[in-house]
Design a protein around this motif. Structure first.
Motif, PDB file in Angstrom:
ATOM      1  N   LYS A 100       0.837  -1.215   0.000  1.00  0.00           N
ATOM      2  CA  LYS A 100       0.000   0.000   0.000  1.00  0.00           C
ATOM      3  C   LYS A 100       0.869   1.261   0.000  1.00  0.00           C
ATOM      4  O   LYS A 100       0.609   2.204  -0.738  1.00  0.00           O
ATOM      5  CB  LYS A 100      -0.898   0.003   1.242  1.00  0.00           C
ATOM      6  N   ILE A 101       1.890   1.258   0.852  1.00  0.00           N
ATOM      7  CA  ILE A 101       2.783   2.421   0.959  1.00  0.00           C
ATOM      8  C   ILE A 101       3.481   2.687  -0.379  1.00  0.00           C
ATOM      9  O   ILE A 101       3.567   3.813  -0.829  1.00  0.00           O
ATOM     10  CB  ILE A 101       3.832   2.217   2.077  1.00  0.00           C
ATOM     11  N   ALA A 102       3.958   1.623  -1.014  1.00  0.00           N
ATOM     12  CA  ALA A 102       4.652   1.774  -2.303  1.00  0.00           C
ATOM     13  C   ALA A 102       3.723   2.427  -3.321  1.00  0.00           C
ATOM     14  O   ALA A 102       4.145   3.280  -4.106  1.00  0.00           O
ATOM     15  CB  ALA A 102       5.142   0.427  -2.807  1.00  0.00           C
ATOM     16  N   ARG A 103       2.445   2.055  -3.297  1.00  0.00           N
ATOM     17  CA  ARG A 103       1.472   2.648  -4.221  1.00  0.00           C
ATOM     18  C   ARG A 103       1.132   4.086  -3.868  1.00  0.00           C
ATOM     19  O   ARG A 103       0.828   4.881  -4.745  1.00  0.00           O
ATOM     20  CB  ARG A 103       0.171   1.826  -4.217  1.00  0.00           C
ATOM     21  N   SER A 104       1.158   4.399  -2.578  1.00  0.00           N
ATOM     22  CA  SER A 104       0.720   5.727  -2.129  1.00  0.00           C
ATOM     23  C   SER A 104       1.690   6.823  -2.554  1.00  0.00           C
ATOM     24  O   SER A 104       1.309   7.972  -2.685  1.00  0.00           O
ATOM     25  CB  SER A 104       0.610   5.766  -0.609  1.00  0.00           C
ATOM     26  N   GLY A 105       2.955   6.440  -2.733  1.00  0.00           N
ATOM     27  CA  GLY A 105       3.953   7.438  -3.100  1.00  0.00           C
ATOM     28  C   GLY A 105       4.336   8.355  -1.940  1.00  0.00           C
ATOM     29  O   GLY A 105       5.006   9.344  -2.145  1.00  0.00           O
ATOM     30  N   ASP A 106       3.920   8.006  -0.713  1.00  0.00           N
ATOM     31  CA  ASP A 106       4.322   8.802   0.450  1.00  0.00           C
ATOM     32  C   ASP A 106       5.783   8.503   0.751  1.00  0.00           C
ATOM     33  O   ASP A 106       6.138   7.429   1.237  1.00  0.00           O
ATOM     34  CB  ASP A 106       3.430   8.448   1.655  1.00  0.00           C
ATOM     35  N   ARG A 107       6.647   9.483   0.473  1.00  0.00           N
ATOM     36  CA  ARG A 107       8.090   9.215   0.498  1.00  0.00           C
ATOM     37  C   ARG A 107       8.612   8.904   1.886  1.00  0.00           C
ATOM     38  O   ARG A 107       9.491   8.063   2.055  1.00  0.00           O
ATOM     39  CB  ARG A 107       8.820  10.391  -0.116  1.00  0.00           C
ATOM     40  N   SER A 108       8.072   9.604   2.882  1.00  0.00           N
ATOM     41  CA  SER A 108       8.517   9.382   4.252  1.00  0.00           C
ATOM     42  C   SER A 108       8.159   7.962   4.706  1.00  0.00           C
ATOM     43  O   SER A 108       8.969   7.264   5.318  1.00  0.00           O
ATOM     44  CB  SER A 108       7.849  10.410   5.162  1.00  0.00           C
ATOM     45  N   GLU A 109       6.948   7.540   4.384  1.00  0.00           N
ATOM     46  CA  GLU A 109       6.512   6.183   4.722  1.00  0.00           C
ATOM     47  C   GLU A 109       7.324   5.136   3.966  1.00  0.00           C
ATOM     48  O   GLU A 109       7.645   4.077   4.507  1.00  0.00           O
ATOM     49  CB  GLU A 109       5.017   6.008   4.405  1.00  0.00           C
ATOM     50  N   MET A 110       7.649   5.448   2.711  1.00  0.00           N
ATOM     51  CA  MET A 110       8.461   4.517   1.923  1.00  0.00           C
ATOM     52  C   MET A 110       9.829   4.330   2.571  1.00  0.00           C
ATOM     53  O   MET A 110      10.333   3.219   2.683  1.00  0.00           O
ATOM     54  CB  MET A 110       8.613   4.993   0.477  1.00  0.00           C
ATOM     55  N   LEU A 111      10.407   5.448   3.007  1.00  0.00           N
ATOM     56  CA  LEU A 111      11.724   5.379   3.631  1.00  0.00           C
ATOM     57  C   LEU A 111      11.665   4.578   4.934  1.00  0.00           C
ATOM     58  O   LEU A 111      12.549   3.773   5.219  1.00  0.00           O
ATOM     59  CB  LEU A 111      12.254   6.790   3.894  1.00  0.00           C
ATOM     60  N   LYS A 112      10.598   4.784   5.689  1.00  0.00           N
ATOM     61  CA  LYS A 112      10.406   4.058   6.940  1.00  0.00           C
ATOM     62  C   LYS A 112      10.271   2.553   6.665  1.00  0.00           C
ATOM     63  O   LYS A 112      10.838   1.726   7.380  1.00  0.00           O
ATOM     64  CB  LYS A 112       9.154   4.597   7.639  1.00  0.00           C
ATOM     65  N   ALA A 113       9.561   2.215   5.601  1.00  0.00           N
ATOM     66  CA  ALA A 113       9.400   0.812   5.209  1.00  0.00           C
ATOM     67  C   ALA A 113      10.743   0.211   4.782  1.00  0.00           C
ATOM     68  O   ALA A 113      11.089  -0.910   5.154  1.00  0.00           O
ATOM     69  CB  ALA A 113       8.374   0.693   4.081  1.00  0.00           C
ATOM     70  N   ILE A 114      11.518   0.993   4.025  1.00  0.00           N
ATOM     71  CA  ILE A 114      12.843   0.534   3.584  1.00  0.00           C
ATOM     72  C   ILE A 114      13.734   0.284   4.797  1.00  0.00           C
ATOM     73  O   ILE A 114      14.392  -0.755   4.899  1.00  0.00           O
ATOM     74  CB  ILE A 114      13.487   1.575   2.628  1.00  0.00           C
ATOM     75  N   LYS A 115      13.737   1.239   5.732  1.00  0.00           N
ATOM     76  CA  LYS A 115      14.565   1.097   6.929  1.00  0.00           C
ATOM     77  C   LYS A 115      14.133  -0.141   7.724  1.00  0.00           C
ATOM     78  O   LYS A 115      14.974  -0.904   8.204  1.00  0.00           O
ATOM     79  CB  LYS A 115      14.462   2.347   7.810  1.00  0.00           C
ATOM     80  N   THR A 116      12.829  -0.355   7.822  1.00  0.00           N
ATOM     81  CA  THR A 116      12.304  -1.530   8.526  1.00  0.00           C
ATOM     82  C   THR A 116      12.803  -2.814   7.875  1.00  0.00           C
ATOM     83  O   THR A 116      13.276  -3.725   8.557  1.00  0.00           O
ATOM     84  CB  THR A 116      10.753  -1.514   8.527  1.00  0.00           C
ATOM     85  N   LEU A 117      12.730  -2.867   6.545  1.00  0.00           N
ATOM     86  CA  LEU A 117      13.164  -4.066   5.819  1.00  0.00           C
ATOM     87  C   LEU A 117      14.668  -4.296   5.959  1.00  0.00           C
ATOM     88  O   LEU A 117      15.113  -5.434   6.137  1.00  0.00           O
ATOM     89  CB  LEU A 117      12.780  -3.964   4.335  1.00  0.00           C
ATOM     90  N   VAL A 118      15.449  -3.223   5.889  1.00  0.00           N
ATOM     91  CA  VAL A 118      16.909  -3.352   6.022  1.00  0.00           C
ATOM     92  C   VAL A 118      17.264  -3.871   7.423  1.00  0.00           C
ATOM     93  O   VAL A 118      18.075  -4.795   7.567  1.00  0.00           O
ATOM     94  CB  VAL A 118      17.633  -2.011   5.745  1.00  0.00           C
ATOM     95  N   CYS A 119      16.630  -3.300   8.438  1.00  0.00           N
ATOM     96  CA  CYS A 119      16.904  -3.738   9.818  1.00  0.00           C
ATOM     97  C   CYS A 119      16.469  -5.191  10.024  1.00  0.00           C
ATOM     98  O   CYS A 119      17.165  -5.980  10.668  1.00  0.00           O
ATOM     99  CB  CYS A 119      16.200  -2.835  10.832  1.00  0.00           C
ATOM    100  N   TYR A 120      15.319  -5.528   9.467  1.00  0.00           N
ATOM    101  CA  TYR A 120      14.799  -6.893   9.570  1.00  0.00           C
ATOM    102  C   TYR A 120      15.743  -7.875   8.861  1.00  0.00           C
ATOM    103  O   TYR A 120      16.104  -8.914   9.407  1.00  0.00           O
ATOM    104  CB  TYR A 120      13.388  -6.951   8.972  1.00  0.00           C
ATOM    105  N   ARG A 121      16.185  -7.485   7.653  1.00  0.00           N
ATOM    106  CA  ARG A 121      17.109  -8.340   6.896  1.00  0.00           C
ATOM    107  C   ARG A 121      18.390  -8.582   7.695  1.00  0.00           C
ATOM    108  O   ARG A 121      18.867  -9.717   7.818  1.00  0.00           O
ATOM    109  CB  ARG A 121      17.454  -7.674   5.554  1.00  0.00           C
TER     110      ARG A 121
END
Length: 176
Positions: A100-121
């Motif tokens: 949903k975030i990727a579709r929304s184009g909300d850049r701040s949320e996208m960055l937060k999602a990226i950071k979450t995935l990197v930390c999780y990885r």
């Protein structure tokens, strides 16, 4: 209020591809003549060199948005070190929310999602556990969408951006 677009503007379409508005042209695609923005892909993507997209001027603000400016790009990078991640999010929730975030184009949320995935990885790797192909794909897709926009406005290479992020946060976006 209508968003104003002009020839020469860099814009994002609904897939977050970057285009440059090449010209405004009157065309008839079977519904009578109408004014269209003629969009030229800013990067190759999967298009051939001749590829152009046509967006009706009157509904452009439903389909296009302006690319971020330099200030916004720098602000995003500066937000990264202190930005929270999405804590305790299950794989299914992550899949739904991040898509949903990727579709929304909300850049701040996208960055937060990226950071979450990197930390999780990185956590998974530390525990010798697999990082799923789905999560890997999601991380790649989101970071390429967002970071292509950032590198475009800052006029730097992707590697330079990764280096800046690493210097600021210790995060390594791309592994292997």
């Amino acid at each position: 209020e209508a968003v104003m677009f002009r020839v020469g503007d860099k814009v994002l379409d609904l897939s977050n591809h970057i285009f440059e508005i090449e010209q405004i042209e009157d065309k008839s695609f079977g519904f009578g003549p109408e004014s269209y923005f003629v969009l030229k892909p800013f990067y190759q993507y999967d298009f051939n060199d001749e590829y152009r997209a046509y967006v009706p001027v009157k509904s452009a603000d439903e389909v296009l948005r302006h690319i971020m400016n330099k200030e916004e790009a720098l602000e995003l990078i500066n937000e990264l070190p202190t930005m929270e991640t999405y804590a305790n999010i299950s794989p299914r929730e992550r899949k739904n929310k991040f898509t949903k975030i990727a579709r929304s184009g909300d850049r701040s949320e996208m960055l937060k999602a990226i950071k979450t995935l990197v930390c999780y990885r990185d956590q998974r790797l530390k525990e010798n556990k697999p990082f799923s192909d789905y999560d890997k794909k999601l991380l790649e897709t989101m970071s390429s969408l967002l970071f292509i926009e950032v590198t475009t406005v800052l006029n730097i290479s992707m590697q330079s951006l990764f280096n800046i992020i690493h210097d600021k946060t210790g995060m390594i976006i791309k592994k292997g």
